[in-house]
Design a protein around this motif. Structure first.
Motif, PDB file in Angstrom:
ATOM      1  N   LYS A 147     -45.290 -43.932  19.277  1.00  0.00           N
ATOM      2  CA  LYS A 147     -45.402 -44.825  20.432  1.00  0.00           C
ATOM      3  C   LYS A 147     -46.697 -45.605  20.280  1.00  0.00           C
ATOM      4  N   ILE A 148     -46.589 -46.871  19.878  1.00  0.00           N
ATOM      5  CA  ILE A 148     -47.790 -47.623  19.513  1.00  0.00           C
ATOM      6  C   ILE A 148     -48.629 -48.024  20.719  1.00  0.00           C
ATOM      7  N   CYS A 149     -48.077 -47.901  21.952  1.00  0.00           N
ATOM      8  CA  CYS A 149     -48.868 -48.279  23.132  1.00  0.00           C
ATOM      9  C   CYS A 149     -49.895 -47.226  23.489  1.00  0.00           C
ATOM     10  N   CYS A 201     -41.612 -49.299  22.719  1.00  0.00           N
ATOM     11  CA  CYS A 201     -42.497 -49.667  21.610  1.00  0.00           C
ATOM     12  C   CYS A 201     -42.400 -48.686  20.444  1.00  0.00           C
ATOM     13  N   ALA A 202     -41.626 -47.616  20.601  1.00  0.00           N
ATOM     14  CA  ALA A 202     -41.580 -46.574  19.578  1.00  0.00           C
ATOM     15  C   ALA A 202     -41.004 -47.100  18.267  1.00  0.00           C
ATOM     16  N   CYS A 203     -41.644 -46.727  17.177  1.00  0.00           N
ATOM     17  CA  CYS A 203     -41.171 -47.096  15.844  1.00  0.00           C
ATOM     18  C   CYS A 203     -41.483 -45.952  14.894  1.00  0.00           C
ATOM     19  N   THR A 204     -40.953 -46.031  13.695  1.00  0.00           N
ATOM     20  CA  THR A 204     -41.170 -44.966  12.722  1.00  0.00           C
ATOM     21  C   THR A 204     -42.472 -45.191  11.963  1.00  0.00           C
ATOM     22  N   LYS A 205     -43.301 -44.158  11.918  1.00  0.00           N
ATOM     23  CA  LYS A 205     -44.513 -44.184  11.090  1.00  0.00           C
ATOM     24  C   LYS A 205     -44.173 -43.551   9.745  1.00  0.00           C
ATOM     25  N   ALA A 206     -44.236 -44.329   8.684  1.00  0.00           N
ATOM     26  CA  ALA A 206     -43.901 -43.817   7.355  1.00  0.00           C
ATOM     27  C   ALA A 206     -45.026 -42.963   6.788  1.00  0.00           C
ATOM     28  N   GLN A 207     -46.269 -43.396   7.020  1.00  0.00           N
ATOM     29  CA  GLN A 207     -47.417 -42.615   6.549  1.00  0.00           C
ATOM     30  C   GLN A 207     -48.677 -43.028   7.300  1.00  0.00           C
ATOM     31  N   ASN A 226     -42.076 -55.266  20.399  1.00  0.00           N
ATOM     32  CA  ASN A 226     -41.344 -54.941  21.616  1.00  0.00           C
ATOM     33  C   ASN A 226     -42.083 -53.835  22.367  1.00  0.00           C
ATOM     34  N   HIS A 227     -42.184 -53.970  23.691  1.00  0.00           N
ATOM     35  CA  HIS A 227     -42.878 -52.954  24.481  1.00  0.00           C
ATOM     36  C   HIS A 227     -42.418 -53.039  25.927  1.00  0.00           C
ATOM     37  N   GLN A 266     -58.426 -47.960  19.403  1.00  0.00           N
ATOM     38  CA  GLN A 266     -57.752 -48.875  20.334  1.00  0.00           C
ATOM     39  C   GLN A 266     -56.260 -48.741  20.102  1.00  0.00           C
ATOM     40  N   SER A 267     -55.467 -48.922  21.153  1.00  0.00           N
ATOM     41  CA  SER A 267     -54.023 -48.760  20.967  1.00  0.00           C
ATOM     42  C   SER A 267     -53.515 -49.734  19.902  1.00  0.00           C
ATOM     43  N   ILE A 268     -52.575 -49.240  19.102  1.00  0.00           N
ATOM     44  CA  ILE A 268     -52.022 -50.060  18.027  1.00  0.00           C
ATOM     45  C   ILE A 268     -51.328 -51.286  18.605  1.00  0.00           C
ATOM     46  N   LEU A 269     -50.649 -51.102  19.737  1.00  0.00           N
ATOM     47  CA  LEU A 269     -49.959 -52.232  20.370  1.00  0.00           C
ATOM     48  C   LEU A 269     -50.923 -53.351  20.725  1.00  0.00           C
TER      49      LEU A 269
END
Length: 355
Positions: free
Chosen positions: A341-343, A315-321, A304-305, A290-293
């Motif tokens: 892009k978490i959406c 909605c873009a954010c940094t994925k560290a791991q 934010n989206h 399912q979408s993370i958003l």
């Protein structure tokens, strides 16, 4: 004249220094709902049913509304039961003061259902800055527009712009439009009128449930040399993926997808994973597949989206791991320190993201 401008400027400065913008807007909108210090507002002045579960809303805009290029999208914010919701739509410019918003009701779609069923003349919407790459820039002898379902809306904007600028007098444009049934076809009278007024414009409508006429190789074979054609395609992600495959040899190919494909429901996408939000100092469990958003929203977290289809990057954010999967094309990503892009991505392992 200079004295008048100075007095107006002095008055605006005084207003802004003494009264907060939202307070000033409150009183201004008592006089005229479209008046605002800096908000981009539009008022519904006409509502019309144009197809099954589809309406067009004619919007009168205030001076702050930025006009996008034909084919671009606008964030549209509506107020429902005291809460504000933002979605993205392609708007057609009618004249200097009016835009046309076409909305098709989406199953379980809160905003689209409200716009189709509950919106009324006089309602006020907020419009954001336009964005999107599907713009009117034709550098080939022919233009081909491929639309499925709600994907017709940016195409209508492009067609209207081409007709207003008289480019349809010199550039052959063909529209291929897929809908489920005859009732779902929007703006058929408009398309017929454009075809009658501009011999360079032609269109075909295909019905996937009544005649099973989905986009396939046979449609490509009727078009001639692809290296002379600019192709724009918009529709569900499966449709966009098919267009990318079939028209890979086109001179220019631009696609946009507005829904998630079958990748979101694979059998392997079961169970839960943990997502650590570094800025919020929280760790929550969300479902795979399912979408993370949407998963975070179900936990009461409101990232934010904007568009919810991977275009606007709000909605873009940094994925560290952690490992993720793109719900539009199934692509997996296990690399650290990636923009996410978490959406349009689901979690495949425990994640650490910068939210």
């Amino acid at each position: 004249m200079q004295a008048l401008q100075k007095r107006t400027s002095l008055f605006n400065s005084l207003v802004q220094s003494v009264i907060a913008h939202h307070d000033a807007d409150f009183w201004l909108q008592k006089v005229n709902p479209l008046w605002s210090i800096n908000q981009s507002l539009a008022r519904v002045v006409k509502k019309q049913v144009v197809a099954k579960d589809t309406v067009s809303l004619i919007l009168e805009c205030n001076r702050h509304v930025a006009r996008g290029l034909a084919g671009q999208h606008h964030p549209v914010t509506v107020e429902i039961a005291g809460r504000h919701y933002e979605r993205t739509y392609s708007l057609m410019q009618l004249d200097a003061d009016h835009l046309c918003l076409t909305v098709k009701k989406v199953d379980q779609g809160l905003v689209s259902s409200w716009l189709v069923e509950k919106s009324q003349v006089g309602d006020i919407l907020r419009l954001g800055q336009p964005y999107g790459d599907m713009q009117q820039s034709i550098q080939t002898p022919k233009l081909l527009l491929l639309a499925a379902g709600s994907g017709i809306t940016p195409m209508l904007s492009l067609i209207e712009s081409l007709s207003q600028t008289k480019q349809l007098n010199k550039t052959p444009v063909q529209l291929m439009y897929w809908v489920k049934t005859h009732q779902d076809a929007a703006y058929t009278d408009y398309l017929k009128e454009i075809a009658e007024n501009f011999p360079n414009f032609s269109y075909q409508i295909f019905y996937t449930q009544e005649q099973d006429q989905r986009l396939n190789e046979n449609h490509v074979e009727t078009l001639g040399a692809l290296n002379e054609i600019t192709v724009y395609a918009c529709g569900p992600s499966g449709f966009a993926s098919t267009a990318e495959s079939l028209f890979a040899e086109a001179a220019v190919l631009q696609t946009e997808a507005f829904s998630l494909s079958q990748f979101s429901a694979e059998q392997t996408d079961i169970g839960f994973i943990n997502v650590t939000l570094t800025k919020s100092n929280k760790t929550v469990a969300i479902p795979k597949g399912q979408s993370i958003l949407s998963s975070l929203e179900q936990q009461g977290i409101k990232p934010n989206h904007g568009c919810r289809m991977g275009i606007c990057n709000k909605c873009a954010c940094t994925k560290a791991q952690g490992a993720t999967k793109n719900l539009l094309n199934g692509a997996a990503n296990q690399e650290p320190t990636q923009l996410l892009k978490i959406c349009v991505n689901s979690a495949q392992s425990d994640l650490v993201i910068d939210l």
